[in-house]
Design a protein around this motif. Structure first.
Motif, PDB file in Angstrom:
ATOM      1  N   TYR A 138       0.839  -1.206   0.000  1.00 59.51           N
ATOM      2  CA  TYR A 138       0.000   0.000   0.000  1.00 59.51           C
ATOM      3  C   TYR A 138       0.870   1.251   0.000  1.00 59.51           C
ATOM      4  CZ  TYR A 138      -3.400  -3.405   1.784  1.00 59.51           C
ATOM      5  OH  TYR A 138      -4.192  -4.502   1.973  1.00 59.51           O
ATOM      6  N   LYS A 139       1.949   1.207   0.789  1.00 58.29           N
ATOM      7  CA  LYS A 139       2.856   2.351   0.868  1.00 58.29           C
ATOM      8  C   LYS A 139       3.506   2.621  -0.485  1.00 58.29           C
ATOM      9  CE  LYS A 139       7.166   3.769   3.093  1.00 58.29           C
ATOM     10  NZ  LYS A 139       8.238   3.341   3.990  1.00 58.29           N
ATOM     11  N   ARG A 140       3.997   1.569  -1.145  1.00 52.90           N
ATOM     12  CA  ARG A 140       4.646   1.732  -2.450  1.00 52.90           C
ATOM     13  C   ARG A 140       3.671   2.279  -3.487  1.00 52.90           C
ATOM     14  NH1 ARG A 140       8.871   2.127  -0.377  1.00 52.90           N
ATOM     15  NH2 ARG A 140      10.130   0.368   0.259  1.00 52.90           N
ATOM     16  N   LEU A 141       2.465   1.749  -3.527  1.00 52.93           N
ATOM     17  CA  LEU A 141       1.482   2.199  -4.511  1.00 52.93           C
ATOM     18  C   LEU A 141       1.019   3.626  -4.228  1.00 52.93           C
ATOM     19  CD1 LEU A 141      -0.615  -1.064  -4.931  1.00 52.93           C
ATOM     20  CD2 LEU A 141       1.098  -0.140  -6.489  1.00 52.93           C
ATOM     21  N   THR A 142       0.847   3.964  -2.966  1.00 55.68           N
ATOM     22  CA  THR A 142       0.439   5.323  -2.604  1.00 55.68           C
ATOM     23  C   THR A 142       1.539   6.319  -2.943  1.00 55.68           C
ATOM     24  OG1 THR A 142      -0.960   4.447  -0.838  1.00 55.68           O
ATOM     25  CG2 THR A 142      -0.387   6.781  -0.724  1.00 55.68           C
ATOM     26  N   ARG A 143       2.783   5.970  -2.651  1.00 54.07           N
ATOM     27  CA  ARG A 143       3.903   6.858  -2.977  1.00 54.07           C
ATOM     28  C   ARG A 143       4.005   7.049  -4.495  1.00 54.07           C
ATOM     29  NH1 ARG A 143       9.098   5.405   0.005  1.00 54.07           N
ATOM     30  NH2 ARG A 143       7.936   6.406   1.676  1.00 54.07           N
ATOM     31  N   HIS A 144       3.808   5.971  -5.235  1.00 53.79           N
ATOM     32  CA  HIS A 144       3.835   6.085  -6.698  1.00 53.79           C
ATOM     33  C   HIS A 144       2.738   7.025  -7.183  1.00 53.79           C
ATOM     34  CE1 HIS A 144       2.994   4.941 -10.871  1.00 53.79           C
ATOM     35  NE2 HIS A 144       4.282   4.667 -10.937  1.00 53.79           N
ATOM     36  N   ARG A 145       1.577   6.931  -6.589  1.00 48.19           N
ATOM     37  CA  ARG A 145       0.467   7.808  -6.981  1.00 48.19           C
ATOM     38  C   ARG A 145       0.786   9.263  -6.653  1.00 48.19           C
ATOM     39  NH1 ARG A 145      -5.527   8.788  -4.837  1.00 48.19           N
ATOM     40  NH2 ARG A 145      -6.437   9.390  -6.818  1.00 48.19           N
ATOM     41  N   VAL A 146       1.372   9.517  -5.507  1.00 49.92           N
ATOM     42  CA  VAL A 146       1.730  10.898  -5.131  1.00 49.92           C
ATOM     43  C   VAL A 146       2.760  11.455  -6.110  1.00 49.92           C
ATOM     44  CG1 VAL A 146       2.880  12.293  -3.364  1.00 49.92           C
ATOM     45  CG2 VAL A 146       1.104  10.661  -2.709  1.00 49.92           C
ATOM     46  N   TYR A 147       3.778  10.657  -6.473  1.00 50.17           N
ATOM     47  CA  TYR A 147       4.774  11.113  -7.441  1.00 50.17           C
ATOM     48  C   TYR A 147       4.107  11.432  -8.781  1.00 50.17           C
ATOM     49  CZ  TYR A 147       8.524   9.504  -4.322  1.00 50.17           C
ATOM     50  OH  TYR A 147       9.380   9.326  -3.261  1.00 50.17           O
ATOM     51  N   THR A 148       3.190  10.575  -9.195  1.00 53.44           N
ATOM     52  CA  THR A 148       2.470  10.808 -10.449  1.00 53.44           C
ATOM     53  C   THR A 148       1.659  12.097 -10.376  1.00 53.44           C
ATOM     54  OG1 THR A 148       2.341   8.434 -10.879  1.00 53.44           O
ATOM     55  CG2 THR A 148       0.780   9.832 -12.058  1.00 53.44           C
ATOM     56  N   GLN A 149       1.006  12.328  -9.253  1.00 60.34           N
ATOM     57  CA  GLN A 149       0.215  13.543  -9.106  1.00 60.34           C
ATOM     58  C   GLN A 149       1.094  14.789  -9.079  1.00 60.34           C
ATOM     59  OE1 GLN A 149      -2.002  12.463  -5.593  1.00 60.34           O
ATOM     60  NE2 GLN A 149      -3.816  11.926  -6.805  1.00 60.34           N
ATOM     61  N   VAL A 150       2.263  14.713  -8.459  1.00 55.29           N
ATOM     62  CA  VAL A 150       3.174  15.864  -8.443  1.00 55.29           C
ATOM     63  C   VAL A 150       3.648  16.168  -9.863  1.00 55.29           C
ATOM     64  CG1 VAL A 150       5.469  16.630  -7.694  1.00 55.29           C
ATOM     65  CG2 VAL A 150       3.895  15.609  -6.055  1.00 55.29           C
ATOM     66  N   ILE A 151       4.033  15.137 -10.603  1.00 54.82           N
ATOM     67  CA  ILE A 151       4.448  15.340 -11.993  1.00 54.82           C
ATOM     68  C   ILE A 151       3.290  15.922 -12.797  1.00 54.82           C
ATOM     69  CG2 ILE A 151       5.123  14.153 -14.119  1.00 54.82           C
ATOM     70  CD1 ILE A 151       6.761  12.240 -12.365  1.00 54.82           C
ATOM     71  N   GLY A 152       2.074  15.441 -12.552  1.00 53.47           N
ATOM     72  CA  GLY A 152       0.904  15.958 -13.259  1.00 53.47           C
ATOM     73  C   GLY A 152       0.630  17.419 -12.962  1.00 53.47           C
ATOM     74  N   VAL A 153       0.736  17.805 -11.699  1.00 57.27           N
ATOM     75  CA  VAL A 153       0.496  19.207 -11.330  1.00 57.27           C
ATOM     76  C   VAL A 153       1.541  20.111 -11.972  1.00 57.27           C
ATOM     77  CG1 VAL A 153       0.561  20.820  -9.383  1.00 57.27           C
ATOM     78  CG2 VAL A 153      -0.765  18.730  -9.209  1.00 57.27           C
ATOM     79  N   VAL A 154       2.794  19.714 -11.906  1.00 53.65           N
ATOM     80  CA  VAL A 154       3.862  20.512 -12.525  1.00 53.65           C
ATOM     81  C   VAL A 154       3.652  20.575 -14.037  1.00 53.65           C
ATOM     82  CG1 VAL A 154       6.354  20.624 -12.968  1.00 53.65           C
ATOM     83  CG2 VAL A 154       5.510  20.097 -10.672  1.00 53.65           C
ATOM     84  N   SER A 155       3.278  19.452 -14.630  1.00 51.65           N
ATOM     85  CA  SER A 155       3.046  19.410 -16.068  1.00 51.65           C
ATOM     86  C   SER A 155       1.896  20.322 -16.484  1.00 51.65           C
ATOM     87  CB  SER A 155       2.745  17.975 -16.504  1.00 51.65           C
ATOM     88  OG  SER A 155       2.306  17.945 -17.834  1.00 51.65           O
TER      89      SER A 155
END
Length: 174
Positions: A138-155
């Motif tokens: 759960y931790k790995r998948l949640t962290r991956h989602r947060v990284y994806t969301q950060v990249i998305g916001v910056v993008s």
């Protein structure tokens, strides 16, 4: 007056002033943050909340998707990186050197997704190496989602700034 001219006058076909481009950008990032390593994030939340069969289903889906991602990475990863670099370089040249707005828009869509793809490979390898399950998964998948969301916001931020800049430059008022 033919119908082509009427349509092009009615709908601005430039990328950054086109509503469909912005809808596509929003849908792309919404989908990218919902599907974590090919697994819908609501499945992660349900497995964390309920456990039992939901957790077993999640672990099976993650195992299948990580094996698939890592297999593709091992078998054709170098070719995919080479092709991606070729496409990105072509889009940068056509878009930013020669000033083609469509190529700029496609680059601003594809490049951040490529970063998400690299993070997905890294996360998949880490999950497989650790044989993650339960809370660690759960931790790995949640962290991956947060990284994806950060990249998305910056993008989205960078794309909107560049789009506004392009619209001001091509505006008859500018």
């Amino acid at each position: 007056m033919d119908w082509h001219q009427t349509v092009f006058e009615l709908i601005d076909m430039r990328s950054f002033s086109n509503l469909w481009f912005w809808i596509a950008l929003a849908v792309m990032w919404s989908s990218a943050s919902h599907w974590v390593l090919g697994v819908p994030f609501d499945m992660v939340l349900r497995a964390r909340r309920n456990g039992g069969q939901s957790e077993i289903d999640l672990e099976d889906m993650v195992r299948i998707n990580t094996n698939r991602l890592l297999y593709v990475g091992r078998v054709s990863g170098l070719w995919l990186v080479g092709f991606a670099c070729f496409v990105h370089t072509g889009l940068v040249m056509i878009g930013f050197i020669y000033g083609n707005e469509f190529a700029q828009a496609v680059f601003l869509l594809l490049f951040p997704l490529s970063l998400v793809g690299l993070i997905s490979l890294s996360t998949a390898a880490r999950i497989q190496d650790e044989q993650a399950s339960g809370l660690l998964l759960y931790k790995r998948l949640t962290r991956h989602r947060v990284y994806t969301q950060v990249i998305g916001v910056v993008s989205i931020f960078v794309t909107s700034l560049w789009g506004m800049y392009q619209n001001f430059n091509t505006s008859p008022l500018g």
